[in-house]
Design an enzyme around this catalytic site. Structure first.
Site, short mmCIF file in Angstrom:
data_model
loop_
_atom_site.label_atom_id
_atom_site.label_comp_id
_atom_site.label_asym_id
_atom_site.label_seq_id
_atom_site.Cartn_x
_atom_site.Cartn_y
_atom_site.Cartn_z
N LYS A 73 0.82 -1.22 0.00
CA LYS A 73 0.00 0.00 0.00
C LYS A 73 0.85 1.26 0.00
O LYS A 73 0.61 2.19 -0.79
CB LYS A 73 -0.92 0.02 1.23
CG LYS A 73 -1.97 -1.06 1.26
CD LYS A 73 -2.90 -0.90 2.45
CE LYS A 73 -2.24 -1.18 3.78
NZ LYS A 73 -1.87 -2.60 3.95
N THR A 74 1.82 1.32 0.90
CA THR A 74 2.63 2.54 1.03
C THR A 74 3.40 2.82 -0.26
O THR A 74 3.44 3.96 -0.74
CB THR A 74 3.60 2.41 2.21
OG1 THR A 74 2.85 2.29 3.42
CG2 THR A 74 4.52 3.62 2.31
N GLU A 113 -3.65 6.04 1.38
CA GLU A 113 -3.42 4.66 1.77
C GLU A 113 -4.61 4.21 2.62
O GLU A 113 -4.98 4.88 3.58
CB GLU A 113 -2.11 4.56 2.55
CG GLU A 113 -1.72 3.16 2.91
CD GLU A 113 -0.30 3.07 3.46
OE1 GLU A 113 -0.03 2.13 4.22
OE2 GLU A 113 0.53 3.95 3.13
#
Length: 462
Positions: free
Chosen positions: A121-122, A165
């Site tokens: 995600k990051t 995110e």
């Protein structure tokens, strides 16, 4: 597109303001003109970055830190019910707002793009933030990691796109209503909140169902859990799959490594498009393709976005080079789930000339209890590893659950492993193992990241 302050967020107080998610929201509110205050357990570069924006940051938690005129108190799921500032908020009748609700309110009136998945995600959120900024689209963004400096995890931009995110760990991603959502993968994690894969699927289904009418779900065609989720999602959103699978809508034709970069070719709308991904590993190439598909769904020209994606060179703690001493490179990895550990070790193996040595710190007792065996197996990809004690984060110890579970599993898989119970001893142990041409990975989601500079110092003195 201008975005103002959400209702009752003009004087917010953040409990745990230095956290990755909390600090990003605080930063955007400060940039929008809010009088931001908060507290954190310890001093940090993030706290200083917030102060530079005009925020008041207290160190330690105490009732007197909460101003009487605060309009709301923002908390994350990590804040315990007995926190003195939370108790003071109840006495004063100040509304308590969860971090996810605060973030959702920041996205109102904009075009949200939410990035979800068990891993990546990051990185994917960062790729979008960097590439869309590179194209002059001035996005707002909130990321779970710093791009290039403390406090660079969030920005209030003047454009209409908001990239966020979306965290599944506590189901907080159910609060968002994205125009475009990415699901990178779906695996069982966060065992304190999810008891089974069925619960995970149900949670991601709810997230997918939050996409606005006419919006788009971008989802992996390669990952088994993502394919299962795709089969469960029905109605409402357009679904765009990406990956190396033959039936992917945005199909990866090839990934050719070039040192710490990759040349990626995709088939998009019947035409081949080749671009550079400036970070190593197939999983990062896949993240870039997900970002490409999502940006195109928002109307960004594919060729322009593909070129701009090459401007992304990494985010702190995601295979971040900390330095080199005595011919040894030290790289920091946030990987803490076996899938992430395997992906980062494979990426490093592809470009390593010498041995790969890992300093691994398990994160959470519950995760170690459920996945300790798999973590040990992942460490067998390294030439040698040091395993530290478990970083508890928000959890209390679980009887019988220690890092020895990982050490035993790693040795059973044929790995060379040394347990080190005092983190302060790790730099000396690493320096005794490493030689010119070797690569050292500090790995985990806890404070193992602090060891990088100390290892370099010890190598230099050696």
């Amino acid at each position: 597109m201008a975005a103002g302050l959400p209702t009752a967020m003009d004087r917010p107080h953040f409990i745990g303001i230095g956290g990755a998610g909390m600090s990003g929201i605080a930063k955007i509110l400060a940039q929008r003109g809010a009088k931001v205050a908060g507290s954190d357990a310890k001093e940090s570069a993030t706290a200083e970055a917030l102060r530079a924006l005009g925020a008041t940051v207290h160190i330690g938690h105490a009732a007197e830190h909460l101003a009487d005129d605060a309009t709301c108190v923002v908390v994350s799921s990590a804040i315990r019910a007995d926190n003195p500032e939370l108790a003071r908020a109840a006495e004063l009748g100040i509304p308590v707002v969860h971090r996810s609700d605060a973030l959702a309110s920041l996205m109102e009136g904009l075009r949200p793009l939410a990035v979800a998945g068990t891993h990546g995600k990051t990185t994917t959120t960062s790729m979008l933030a960097v590439s869309l900024s590179e194209l002059g689209l001035a996005p707002s963004y909130a990321i779970g990691g710093d791009l290039d400096a403390p406090g660079s995890n969030a920005l209030h931009g003047d454009g209409e796109i908001f990239v966020a995110e979306a965290d599944e760990s506590d189901r907080s991603f159910h609060k968002y209503a994205p125009e475009v959502a990415i699901v990178l993968n779906v695996e069982l994690d966060h065992h304190a909140n999810y008891a089974s894969m069925d619960e995970i699927y149900e949670s991601f289904e709810t997230f997918a169902g939050r996409i606005v009418p006419g919006g788009t779900l971008v989802i992996s065609a390669d990952h088994e859990g993502a394919r299962e989720l795709t089969s469960r999602v029905s109605g409402g959103s357009r679904v765009v799959t990406y990956g190396e699978a033959e039936d992917a809508d945005v199909r990866i034709v090839s990934i050719v490594p070039h040192g710490l970069k990759s040349e990626v070719t995709v088939l998009l709308d019947g035409e081949e498009l080749t671009f550079t991904v400036s970070v190593p590993g197939r999983h990062y190439a896949g993240n870039a393709v997900a970002a490409l598909a999502a940006g195109v769904a928002l109307g960004v020209p594919a060729a322009e976005l593909a070129e701009a994606l090459g401007a992304y060179t990494g985010v702190k703690r995601r295979l971040q080079l900390k330095g080199e001493a005595a011919g040894v490179q030290v790289i920091d990895s946030y990987a803490h789930h076996p899938t992430e550990m395997t992906a980062d070790l494979e990426a490093m193996r592809a470009g390593a000339a010498g041995r790969i040595l890992v300093v691994f710190q398990p994160h959470l007792f519950s995760r170690t209890q459920e996945l300790g065996r798999e973590m040990g197996q992942a460490l067998s990809l390294a030439d040698a590893s040091i395993v530290l004690d478990i970083y508890p984060a928000r959890e209390d110890p679980i009887p019988g659950v220690t890092s020895e579970l990982i050490v035993d599993a790693a040795r059973a898989a044929g790995a060379e492993v040394t347990p080190v119970h005092d983190k302060a001893d790790a730099p000396a142990v690493v320096a005794g193992m490493a030689g010119p041409g070797d690569l050292v990975l500090t790995m985990g989601a806890g404070d193992v990241t602090d060891l990088g500079p100390r290892i370099l110092d010890r190598l230099q003195s050696k």
